[in-house]
Scaffold this motif. Structure first.
Motif, short mmCIF file in Angstrom:
data_model
loop_
_atom_site.label_atom_id
_atom_site.label_comp_id
_atom_site.label_asym_id
_atom_site.label_seq_id
_atom_site.Cartn_x
_atom_site.Cartn_y
_atom_site.Cartn_z
N ARG A 148 -9.57 -4.37 19.86
CA ARG A 148 -9.26 -5.49 20.75
C ARG A 148 -10.32 -5.57 21.83
O ARG A 148 -10.83 -4.56 22.29
CB ARG A 148 -7.90 -5.28 21.41
N GLU A 149 -10.63 -6.78 22.25
CA GLU A 149 -11.59 -6.96 23.34
C GLU A 149 -10.84 -6.77 24.65
O GLU A 149 -10.15 -7.67 25.14
CB GLU A 149 -12.23 -8.34 23.27
N MET A 150 -10.95 -5.56 25.20
CA MET A 150 -10.19 -5.17 26.37
C MET A 150 -10.85 -3.95 26.98
O MET A 150 -11.72 -3.32 26.39
CB MET A 150 -8.74 -4.84 25.98
N PHE A 151 -10.44 -3.60 28.19
CA PHE A 151 -10.83 -2.33 28.77
C PHE A 151 -9.96 -1.23 28.15
O PHE A 151 -8.80 -1.46 27.83
CB PHE A 151 -10.66 -2.35 30.29
N SER A 152 -10.52 -0.04 27.98
CA SER A 152 -9.84 1.09 27.32
C SER A 152 -9.46 0.72 25.89
O SER A 152 -8.40 1.10 25.39
CB SER A 152 -8.60 1.53 28.11
N GLU A 153 -10.36 0.00 25.23
CA GLU A 153 -10.10 -0.43 23.85
C GLU A 153 -10.01 0.74 22.89
O GLU A 153 -9.34 0.67 21.86
CB GLU A 153 -11.19 -1.40 23.39
N ASP A 154 -10.67 1.87 23.24
CA ASP A 154 -10.60 3.03 22.37
C ASP A 154 -9.22 3.68 22.41
O ASP A 154 -8.71 4.15 21.39
CB ASP A 154 -11.69 4.04 22.71
N ILE A 155 -8.60 3.71 23.59
CA ILE A 155 -7.24 4.26 23.68
C ILE A 155 -6.26 3.37 22.93
O ILE A 155 -5.37 3.85 22.22
CB ILE A 155 -6.81 4.40 25.16
N ASP A 156 -6.41 2.06 23.07
CA ASP A 156 -5.58 1.12 22.32
C ASP A 156 -5.75 1.33 20.82
O ASP A 156 -4.77 1.37 20.07
CB ASP A 156 -5.95 -0.31 22.70
N MET A 157 -7.00 1.47 20.38
CA MET A 157 -7.26 1.66 18.95
C MET A 157 -6.64 2.96 18.46
O MET A 157 -6.00 2.99 17.40
CB MET A 157 -8.77 1.67 18.71
N SER A 158 -6.81 4.04 19.21
CA SER A 158 -6.23 5.32 18.82
C SER A 158 -4.71 5.25 18.74
O SER A 158 -4.09 5.85 17.85
CB SER A 158 -6.66 6.41 19.81
N THR A 159 -4.11 4.52 19.68
CA THR A 159 -2.65 4.37 19.67
C THR A 159 -2.19 3.64 18.42
O THR A 159 -1.23 4.05 17.75
CB THR A 159 -2.20 3.60 20.93
N ARG A 160 -2.88 2.56 18.06
CA ARG A 160 -2.51 1.82 16.85
C ARG A 160 -2.72 2.65 15.60
O ARG A 160 -1.94 2.56 14.63
CB ARG A 160 -3.30 0.51 16.78
N ILE A 161 -3.77 3.48 15.61
CA ILE A 161 -4.01 4.35 14.46
C ILE A 161 -2.86 5.34 14.29
O ILE A 161 -2.34 5.54 13.18
CB ILE A 161 -5.36 5.09 14.63
N ARG A 162 -2.42 5.94 15.39
CA ARG A 162 -1.29 6.88 15.32
C ARG A 162 -0.01 6.17 14.88
O ARG A 162 0.76 6.70 14.06
CB ARG A 162 -1.06 7.52 16.70
N LEU A 163 0.25 4.98 15.43
CA LEU A 163 1.46 4.25 15.08
C LEU A 163 1.49 3.84 13.61
O LEU A 163 2.56 3.63 13.05
CB LEU A 163 1.59 3.00 15.97
N ASN A 164 0.33 3.77 12.99
CA ASN A 164 0.25 3.44 11.57
C ASN A 164 0.33 4.68 10.68
O ASN A 164 0.15 4.58 9.46
CB ASN A 164 -1.04 2.68 11.27
N GLY A 165 0.57 5.84 11.30
CA GLY A 165 0.82 7.06 10.53
C GLY A 165 -0.41 7.84 10.14
O GLY A 165 -0.33 8.78 9.33
N PHE A 166 -1.57 7.52 10.72
CA PHE A 166 -2.79 8.24 10.39
C PHE A 166 -2.95 9.47 11.29
O PHE A 166 -2.41 9.53 12.39
CB PHE A 166 -4.01 7.33 10.55
N THR A 167 -3.73 10.42 10.81
CA THR A 167 -3.98 11.65 11.57
C THR A 167 -5.22 11.49 12.43
O THR A 167 -6.18 10.80 12.06
CB THR A 167 -4.17 12.84 10.63
N ILE A 168 -5.21 12.15 13.58
CA ILE A 168 -6.33 12.14 14.52
C ILE A 168 -6.68 13.59 14.86
O ILE A 168 -5.80 14.38 15.18
CB ILE A 168 -6.00 11.36 15.80
N ALA A 169 -7.96 13.92 14.81
CA ALA A 169 -8.39 15.29 15.07
C ALA A 169 -9.53 15.33 16.07
O ALA A 169 -10.36 14.42 16.13
CB ALA A 169 -8.82 15.97 13.77
N LEU A 170 -9.56 16.41 16.84
CA LEU A 170 -10.68 16.71 17.71
C LEU A 170 -11.61 17.66 16.97
O LEU A 170 -11.20 18.71 16.49
CB LEU A 170 -10.19 17.38 19.00
#
Length: 335
Positions: A174-196
């Motif tokens: 999304r074209e917004m500030f903190s777009e990476d946090i928004d993207m990560s949130t949507r990724i988690r809500l869609n059931g995908f895994t996130i790793a450091l």
């Protein structure tokens, strides 16, 4: 493992920084990647006419100015890779970046991933001080890619990636500030895994002076409220800390006119920051500047958070607007 990585970089008037980034990519020990450089309405081209990319598989696009997220999405549409990697134009990648990423994906597979950032030896003292302020546990709580964190790891677009499958299901930024946090949130809500991936790090130049740094973190504080409106309940105690610190500091300073000893807690905190900076940077100058950068980071974010909380939540001015527009448009300044 013949995975192809597409490194997508939005850019706005950053020719010197892009040159440093491309130089670092030429030195990669693993060349299994393509680069997609998206010029988002720049008035100063990142690459001259007839530019020779050498061994790099480089795609260079120019488009009208619409914002960094739209530029990233444009890059996604033209990417051929199995994984999409996002770095900022002001980053330098270590020679083993792609190799470490390939190794990390093999040992700890994830749909989305990110890594930490650090200061390169070539950076200015101010850039090193700002990097310390943005990564120290005493300022950000370890939420920007450190090994110790007060909340779930959230990849940031200075060092973030996800699979093609994630993109096909989740869509772009999304074209917004903190777009990476928004993207990560949507990724988690869609059931995908996130790793450091702690070994997949970049050198991030960040802001070159405290005035620009203040403006950046002030916007970060405001955008945290917008994210709460988009995802109710997503705000954690760690996000409140800079605002609470700002309010508490003001109260302690005012109280010190009557009880001077009230300044002791602030003194202890800033001394701890200074000692931490000295231990990390081995420089008296950078450690001292780091305390100043930490003050900018905390008070800038805190005042932005308080301002947005009051106007958008207490007064309710942002609720309908944010849900209809999904966010006010971000600006290119952070590319």
């Amino acid at each position: 493992m013949n995975t192809l990585f597409s490194i997508i970089v939005p850019v706005y008037n950053r020719p010197e920084e892009v040159a440093d980034l491309l130089d670092s990519l030429r030195q990669q020990s693993d060349m299994g990647f393509e680069i997609i450089l998206v010029e988002d309405g720049s008035t100063i081209p990142a690459l001259p006419d007839g530019y020779d990319p050498g061994p790099l598989k480089l795609k260079y696009y120019k488009k009208s100015n619409e914002g960094r997220s739209i530029a990233r999405n444009y890059g996604l549409e033209h990417a051929e890779g199995d994984y999409f990697i996002f770095v900022d134009s002001d980053c330098i990648l270590p020679p083993d970046y792609i190799g470490q990423l390939r190794k990390s994906l093999s040992e700890n597979p994830a749909d989305c991933f990110g890594g930490p950032d650090a200061a390169h030896d070539s950076f200015t003292d101010t850039q090193k001080a700002i990097n310390y302020a943005m990564t120290a546990f005493l300022t950000t709580g370890g939420i920007r890619g450190g090994k110790v964190s007060m909340e779930k790891f959230t990849p940031r677009t200075f060092n973030m990636g996800f699979s093609r499958r994630v993109y096909e299901k989740t869509g772009g930024f999304r074209e917004m500030f903190s777009e990476d946090i928004d993207m990560s949130t949507r990724i988690r809500l869609n059931g995908f895994t996130i790793a450091l991936y702690p070994d997949v790090r970049v050198f991030h130049k960040r802001r070159v002076d405290f005035k620009k740094f203040w403006k950046q973190v002030h916007v970060f504080g405001q955008s945290r409220i917008t994210l709460e409106l988009l995802y109710p309940g997503s705000m954690k105690i760690v996000h409140w800390l800079p605002a609470l610190f700002t309010i508490g500091s003001i109260l302690l300073i005012l109280g010190s006119f009557f009880r001077p000893w009230l300044l002791i807690p602030l003194g202890i905190y800033f001394l701890a920051l200074w000692i931490g900076g000295l231990m990390e940077t081995r420089s008296l100058k950078i450690a001292t500047q780091g305390v100043g950068a930490a003050m900018v980071q905390l008070y800038g974010y805190g005042t932005g958070f308080i301002k947005a909380y009051f106007t958008k939540i207490i007064l309710g001015r942002g609720r309908d607007e944010e849900k209809e527009k999904e966010i006010r448009k971000g600006k290119n300044e952070g590319l």
